[in-house]
Design a protein around this motif. Structure first.
Motif, short mmCIF file in Angstrom:
data_model
loop_
_atom_site.label_atom_id
_atom_site.label_comp_id
_atom_site.label_asym_id
_atom_site.label_seq_id
_atom_site.Cartn_x
_atom_site.Cartn_y
_atom_site.Cartn_z
N MET A 73 -0.77 -35.70 19.66
CA MET A 73 -1.44 -35.70 20.94
C MET A 73 -1.73 -34.27 21.36
O MET A 73 -0.98 -33.35 21.01
CB MET A 73 -0.57 -36.37 22.02
CG MET A 73 -1.28 -36.54 23.33
SD MET A 73 -0.20 -37.09 24.66
CE MET A 73 0.48 -35.55 25.21
N LYS A 74 -2.81 -34.10 22.09
CA LYS A 74 -3.08 -32.82 22.72
C LYS A 74 -3.57 -33.10 24.13
O LYS A 74 -4.20 -34.13 24.40
CB LYS A 74 -4.07 -31.98 21.92
CG LYS A 74 -5.42 -32.58 21.72
CD LYS A 74 -6.28 -31.66 20.86
CE LYS A 74 -7.63 -32.30 20.61
NZ LYS A 74 -8.51 -31.40 19.86
N SER A 75 -3.22 -32.19 25.02
CA SER A 75 -3.62 -32.30 26.43
C SER A 75 -3.52 -30.92 27.06
O SER A 75 -2.96 -30.01 26.48
CB SER A 75 -2.72 -33.30 27.18
OG SER A 75 -1.39 -32.84 27.21
N LYS A 76 -4.08 -30.80 28.25
CA LYS A 76 -3.98 -29.52 28.97
C LYS A 76 -2.58 -29.29 29.48
O LYS A 76 -2.09 -28.17 29.52
CB LYS A 76 -4.98 -29.49 30.12
CG LYS A 76 -6.42 -29.37 29.67
CD LYS A 76 -7.36 -29.27 30.84
CE LYS A 76 -8.80 -29.13 30.35
NZ LYS A 76 -9.75 -29.09 31.47
N ALA A 77 -1.89 -30.38 29.89
CA ALA A 77 -0.55 -30.25 30.46
C ALA A 77 0.31 -31.45 30.06
O ALA A 77 -0.21 -32.52 29.72
CB ALA A 77 -0.63 -30.17 31.99
#
Length: 182
Positions: free
Chosen positions: A125-129
């Motif tokens: 997963m990747k996300s800003k926060a």
């Protein structure tokens, strides 16, 4: 000879007066003690690891290149972190990000600056926060969330999970594509 004796006495009197003058002028000033608190300067540590446990079970651990401690609150500002969140089902969530903030009282962790996540179950997963909410034992990703597992890709604005993203709730412009290879 009388004059010589007077000169010697005068010389010693002058020497004694000079010594007394020097002693009075060079006396150090007394230290004034105040009860004023020391300056509230943040403490900085390099290359340190923090962790949280509950009933002897490790919930998470974070290693940081630099930790800055707020002397008033005890909260921690962490730079360039890597870490693991341990789920009750045995899943381990590994993370990496440029910044995190640990709230000591609430025991919450707020990770930001672009977060990369990989689970022991193979999800990425990747996300800003990414936030760890201790009271709920929940991980919440926000900002351009993308999670992939096997042949499934899910994107959205926000994701919540209590089991290391084996099961999750995807919110806001959510879209799931199944059958595509990574």
């Amino acid at each position: 000879m009388k004059n010589k004796g007077k000169i010697i006495i005068f010389f010693f009197a002058l020497l004694a007066a000079g010594t007394i003058f020097w002693a009075v002028k060079t006396v150090p000033q007394p230290v004034v003690e105040t009860n004023a608190p020391a300056e509230d300067k943040p403490m900085t540590y390099a290359g340190n690891t923090i962790k949280e446990e509950k009933n002897g079970v490790k919930l998470w651990e974070l290693t940081s290149e630099q930790i800055v401690v707020d002397p008033k609150t005890g909260d921690l500002d962490l730079k360039n972190i890597s870490g693991k969140f341990y789920q009750s089902n045995g899943t381990v969530v590994s993370i990496a990000a440029p910044h995190a903030f640990y709230q000591v009282q609430e025991k919450n962790v707020k990770i930001d600056g672009g977060v990369l996540v990989e689970t022991s179950e193979g999800a990425k997963m990747k996300s800003k926060a990414l936030d760890w909410e201790a009271a709920k034992e929940m991980l919440t990703g926000s900002g351009d969330v993308q999670i992939t597992k096997e042949d499934t890709i899910a994107v959205g604005d926000k994701i919540e999970s209590k089991d290391g993203f084996q099961n999750f709730k995807l919110m806001g412009s959510a879209h799931i594509t199944k059958g595509r290879s990574q």
